[in-house]
Design a protein around this motif. Structure first.
Motif, PDB file in Angstrom:
ATOM      1  N   LEU A  56       9.161  19.608  36.493  1.00  0.00           N
ATOM      2  CA  LEU A  56       9.694  20.956  36.643  1.00  0.00           C
ATOM      3  C   LEU A  56       9.384  21.804  35.409  1.00  0.00           C
ATOM      4  N   THR A  57       9.461  21.214  34.217  1.00  0.00           N
ATOM      5  CA  THR A  57       9.170  21.961  32.976  1.00  0.00           C
ATOM      6  C   THR A  57       7.740  22.443  32.968  1.00  0.00           C
ATOM      7  N   PHE A  97       5.902  22.912  35.579  1.00  0.00           N
ATOM      8  CA  PHE A  97       5.786  23.937  36.612  1.00  0.00           C
ATOM      9  C   PHE A  97       6.254  25.287  36.057  1.00  0.00           C
ATOM     10  N   LEU A  98       7.386  25.273  35.328  1.00  0.00           N
ATOM     11  CA  LEU A  98       7.926  26.517  34.795  1.00  0.00           C
ATOM     12  C   LEU A  98       6.989  27.157  33.792  1.00  0.00           C
ATOM     13  N   LEU A 105       4.128  28.730  35.391  1.00  0.00           N
ATOM     14  CA  LEU A 105       4.543  29.960  36.059  1.00  0.00           C
ATOM     15  C   LEU A 105       4.687  31.108  35.057  1.00  0.00           C
ATOM     16  N   LEU A 116      13.330  33.648  37.217  1.00  0.00           N
ATOM     17  CA  LEU A 116      12.842  32.805  36.139  1.00  0.00           C
ATOM     18  C   LEU A 116      13.982  32.103  35.421  1.00  0.00           C
ATOM     19  N   MET A 145      15.092  29.254  37.469  1.00  0.00           N
ATOM     20  CA  MET A 145      14.143  28.157  37.407  1.00  0.00           C
ATOM     21  C   MET A 145      14.222  27.434  36.075  1.00  0.00           C
ATOM     22  N   ALA A 201      14.852  23.552  35.489  1.00  0.00           N
ATOM     23  CA  ALA A 201      13.917  22.680  34.790  1.00  0.00           C
ATOM     24  C   ALA A 201      14.554  22.029  33.575  1.00  0.00           C
ATOM     25  N   PHE A 202      15.420  22.748  32.885  1.00  0.00           N
ATOM     26  CA  PHE A 202      15.931  22.223  31.621  1.00  0.00           C
ATOM     27  C   PHE A 202      17.337  21.670  31.752  1.00  0.00           C
TER      28      PHE A 202
END
Lengths: 612, 98
Positions: free
Chosen positions: A596-597, A599-600, A603, B13, B16, B20-21
Motif C-alpha cells: 500500500l505504501t 502504491f501511495l 500515486l 489522498l 489513502m 497505507a500507514f
C-alpha cells in the motif's frame, strides 16, 4: 372330414391325452403311490405307442398325408397363428419309433432309478419331455415348433442337472442351456425374417411364397439353430457334458430324440434349402467337420458314456452331411435307425454301470462277456449296427448316405473327412467292446452284477430287435423321394464297408498292443488333443467369460465411469485450477503495508508530475 | 486546479495515507477505507452538479451500494481475524508468514 384324416387327428389327440393324464394326476395334491412310475407313466407311453401304430399302418397302406388346422390362436393384422398339426411321412414314421424307444427307456428307468426317492418326479420330467418332443415333431407352423423346441430345451436342463448336488452336473446343465440359447437366436432370426418377408409361419405357405426370394439369411439362422440343438462343431461341448445326467436321460434325450430336433427342423425346411447352394455347402462342411472332430475325440475317452455321447455327435454330423447333400429323407432314415441302436448302447452302458457299482471308466471294466452275457451281446449288436454292418439297422441308412456322398459332385475334403470318421466309428466301437466285454475283469470282486431283472432284459431285447430289423422294415415300407444313384464303380460301392473293416483291423491290432509296450516314449500330443476334446471346452469356456469381464472392466468401468465422467469432466477443472491457485497464493507474501505504501507513493508522484 | 478538485483529491489522498500507514489496528485501516469512499462519493455527486451532466446522477448511488458491500466484507474479515487471531492487531496477521 375324410376318414383317414379323422384317424390321424384322433390318434394324435388320444396320444396326447394318454400321455398328459399321468402328468395331470401329479398336479393334484394327492400323494403318489410308489409304483406310479411303472404303473402310470410307462403304461401311458406303451399305450401311446400302440395308438401311434394305427396312423402308421394307415400311412403305409394308403400313403396319405394330412394337415390339420384347428383352434385359431392369434390373429394379428398380418400374421395368423393356428394350432396346426402335420401328418406327413416324417412325423408319422418318427412318432412310433420315438414312442417305442421311450417305452423301452422308461421300463429300464424303473430299474435304474429304483433307489432314487424322487423317481416319480424323474418320470414326470421324462413324460413332459416326450410331450414337448411330440409337439415339435407334429408341428405345422414355426410357432408350435418353437414351443416344442423350447420345451425340450428346458426339460433337458432339468434332467441333466438331476443330481444337482454335484457341481459338474449343474455346470453341464448350464452349458446345455447356454449353447442351446445361442442356437435359438438363429431360430428366432429365421422366424422373424419369415414373418416379415413371407408373412406366414405355416410350412406350406412358406414353401410356396418363398420360391423367388433369396433365402440365405433365414437359412443361416435355421442352420445356426440346428448347430445349437444338434451339437454341431462350434456349439458342441454341451453334448459330452450332458452325460452328467442319469443314463435314461442320456438315452432318451441325448441320443434319440432331443438332439435330432435340429436335424429334424432342417429336414422339415429342406424345400427351402434345395436351391440355395450356400446353405447346402455350409451344412456339408459343418457336418463333415463335426463328424470327424467328435470321432477323433471319441477315440481316447475313458468314460463309457462319453464315448457313446461322442458317437452320437459324430452320427449327428453325418446327418448334417446328408442334409448338405440335399438328401433330407436319408437323414431322416438315419435318425430313425440311429434311435434304436444308440438308445440300446446307452441302456447297455447303464446296465454295466449299475452292475459294477456305478463304475463308468472302461479301464476298470472287462470280462463282462461271461459275467453279463446278455448285456454284452446287446452292446455288440448295437456297435455292429452303429458301424454299418451289412443288413443290420444302421447299414441301410449309413451305406445309403455314403453312397450318395460318393456319387455326388461334392467337396472332396468333406468326403474324405466323412470316410475317415466312418473308420473311426469302427475303431472306438471296437475299443468299447474290447475294454468292456473282452479280456479279464479289472473291477473289484464283489460287484453286484445282476442282469436278471425283466425290467432290464425286456427293453434291451426290444431295442435289439429294433437294431437288427428296424432298418429293413423302414426301408421296405417307404418310397424314396429322390432316385438314388444305383450304378457306381465297385470301389465307391464298397467304400463304407472297406473303411470300416480297415478301422476294425487297425483297432484289433492296437488292442493286442495294450499288453505290450510298443513304443518306449509314446507320442503324447495327438493323444492329449483327443482326450482334452480338442481343447475347445478348456479354451472357450474360459476365454469368453474373460473377454466379457475385460470388456466390462475396460469399457464400462474404466472408460466411461472413471475417464469420461470423472477425470475429463468435473475433476479436470479442479485439477487444472488448483496448481494455478496455489502458485498465485505462494507468490503473494502478505506484506500489505509495503504494497500500500508503494502504491501511495506512486500515486503521489503521478499527481505531482501531472500537475507540474 | 480548482479548489473543489484540490479538496477532494487531498481528502482522498489523506484517506489513502491513513490506509497505507496504519500501524496497530485493522479497524483504523477500514475507517480510512470508508473515508476514501466518502471522498469519492462527494466527488461523483459534485460531478453532475458542476458539469450539468444529468446522465451521471445515478453514479453516486451505485457507488454507495458497492461501498456498503465492501464495508460489510471488510467488517466480516475483521470479525474472522478477531476470532482466529484473538485481536485485530496488524502484527498478529504476519505471524505465520513464510
Amino acid at each position: 372330414m375324410h376318414p383317414t384324416t379323422l384317424m390321424y387327428t384322433s390318434s394324435l389327440l388320444l396320444m396326447f391325452a394318454v400321455l398328459l393324464y399321468p402328468l395331470l394326476v401329479t398336479f393334484t395334491s394327492l400323494p403318489l403311490n410308489n409304483d406310479w412310475a411303472s404303473s402310470h407313466a410307462k403304461t401311458a407311453v406303451k399305450s401311446a405307442f400302440l395308438i401311434s401304430l394305427a396312423p402308421l399302418s394307415l400311412f403305409l397302406s394308403t400313403g396319405m398325408e394330412a394337415v390339420t388346422s384347428s383352434w385359431t390362436w392369434m390373429v394379428t393384422t398380418t400374421l395368423d397363428i393356428t394350432l396346426s398339426f402335420k401328418f406327413d411321412h416324417y412325423s408319422i414314421i418318427f412318432i412310433p419309433i420315438a414312442l417305442y424307444v421311450t417305452w423301452s427307456i422308461l421300463e429300464f428307468a424303473t430299474w435304474y432309478m429304483h433307489s432314487d426317492p424322487l423317481m416319480n418326479r424323474f418320470f414326470k420330467y421324462l413324460l413332459t419331455f416326450l410331450v414337448a418332443m411330440l409337439i415339435l415333431v407334429s408341428a405345422n407352423n414355426l410357432f408350435q415348433l418353437f414351443i416344442g423346441w423350447e420345451g425340450v430345451g428346458i426339460m433337458s436342463f432339468l434332467l441333466i442337472g438331476w443330481w444337482h448336488g454335484r457341481a459338474d452336473a449343474n455346470t453341464a446343465a448350464l452349458q446345455a442351456v447356454l449353447y442351446n440359447r445361442v442356437g435359438d437366436i438363429g431360430l428366432i432370426l429365421g422366424m422373424a425374417w419369415l414373418a416379415t418377408n413371407v408373412n406366414s409361419w405355416d410350412i406350406q405357405q412358406m414353401f410356396i411364397l418363398s420360391k423367388n426370394l433369396d433365402m440365405t439369411l433365414p437359412l443361416l439362422g435355421l442352420i445356426l439353430a440346428a448347430t445349437g440343438k444338434s451339437a454341431q462343431f462350434g456349439l458342441h461341448p454341451w453334448l459330452p457334458a450332458a452325460m452328467e445326467g442319469p443314463t435314461p436321460v442320456s438315452a432318451l434325450l441325448h441320443s434319440s430324440t432331443m438332439v435330432v430336433a435340429g436335424i429334424f427342423l432342417l429336414i422339415r425346411m429342406s424345400p427351402l434349402m434345395e436351391n440355395n447352394q450356400t446353405a447346402l455347402t455350409l451344412c456339408l462342411c459343418l457336418g463333415a467337420l463335426t463328424t470327424m472332430f467328435t470321432a477323433t475325440c471319441a477315440l481316447t475317452q475313458n468314460d463309457i458314456k462319453k464315448i457313446v455321447a461322442f458317437s452320437t455327435s459324430s452320427q449327428l454330423g453325418l446327418m448334417m452331411v446328408t442334409i448338405g447333400l440335399n438328401q433330407p429323407q436319408l437323414a431322416f432314415l438315419h435318425i430313425c435307425t440311429h434311435a434304436f441302436f444308440k438308445a440300446m448302447l446307452f441302456l447297455c452302458s447303464g446296465s454295466v454301470i449299475h452292475s459294477l457299482n456305478d463304475e463308468q471308466d472302461i479301464r476298470k471294466m472287462g470280462g463282462l462277456h461271461h459275467l453279463a452275457p446278455f448285456t454284452s451281446s446287446c452292446l455288440t449288436v448295437g456297435s455292429l449296427a452303429l458301424t454299418g454292418t451289412p443288413f443290420l439297422a444302421g447299414f441301410f441308412s449309413k451305406d445309403a448316405i455314403i453312397e450318395a456322398l460318393n456319387t455326388s459332385h461334392v467337396n472332396a475334403w468333406a468326403l474324405t473327412l466323412t470316410l475317415i470318421a466312418t473308420s473311426f466309428t469302427a475303431i472306438y466301437s471296437l475299443r468299447v467292446i474290447f475294454f468292456v466285454t473282452m479280456g479279464t475283469p479289472r473291477f473289484l470282486p464283489l460287484s453286484p452284477i445282476n442282469e436278471n431283472n425283466p425290467a432290464v432284459i425286456n427293453p434291451l431285447k426290444r431295442l435289439a430287435w429294433g437294431s437288427i430289423f428296424g432298418g429293413l422294415l423302414v426301408m421296405l415300407n417307404i418310397n424314396l423321394f429322390k432316385t438314388p444313384v444305383l450304378t457306381m464303380p465297385a470301389e465307391l460301392k464298397l467304400a463304407a464297408l472297406a473303411v470300416s473293416i480297415l478301422g476294425l483291423l487297425t483297432a484289433l491290432e492296437l488292442a493286442t498292443l495294450t499288453s505290450k509296450q510298443f513304443k518306449v516314449t509314446p507320442l503324447r500330443t495327438p493323444h492329449h488333443f483327443s482326450t482334452s476334446l480338442g481343447f475347445v471346452p478348456a479354451i472357450i469356456h474360459r476365454q469368453i467369460p474373460q473377454l466379457s469381464l475385460l470388456l466390462g472392466q475396460k469399457i464400462a468401468s474404466q472408460m466411461v465411469d472413471q475417464t469420461w465422467l470423472e477425470k475429463t469432466g468435473p475433476k479436470a477443472i479442479a485439477n487444472a485450477t488448483t496448481p494455478l491457485a496455489s502458485a498465485t497464493s505462494n507468490m503473494q507474501q502478505g506484506l500489505i503495508k509495503t504494497y500500500l505504501t508503494l502504491f501511495l507513493m506512486t500515486l503521489v508522484l503521478v499527481t505531482l508530475i501531472s500537475t507540474t | 486546479m480548482t479548489p473543489t478538485h484540490f479538496t477532494i483529491s487531498s481528502a482522498f489522498l489523506l484517506g489513502m495515507m491513513g490506509l497505507a500507514f496504519h500501524r496497530t489496528h485493522l479497524l483504523s485501516a477500514l475507517l480510512c477505507l470508508e473515508a476514501m469512499m466518502l471522498a469519492l462519493f462527494i466527488a461523483l455527486s459534485l460531478w453532475s452538479l458542476q458539469l450539468d451532466a444529468t446522465g451521471c446522477s445515478t453514479a453516486p448511488m451505485l457507488m454507495l451500494a458497492f461501498s456498503a458491500c465492501e464495508a460489510s466484507a471488510g467488517l466480516a474479515l475483521l470479525v474472522a481475524t478477531a476470532r482466529t487471531h484473538g485481536t485485530d492487531h496488524m502484527q498478529a496477521l504476519n505471524l505465520l508468514q513464510c
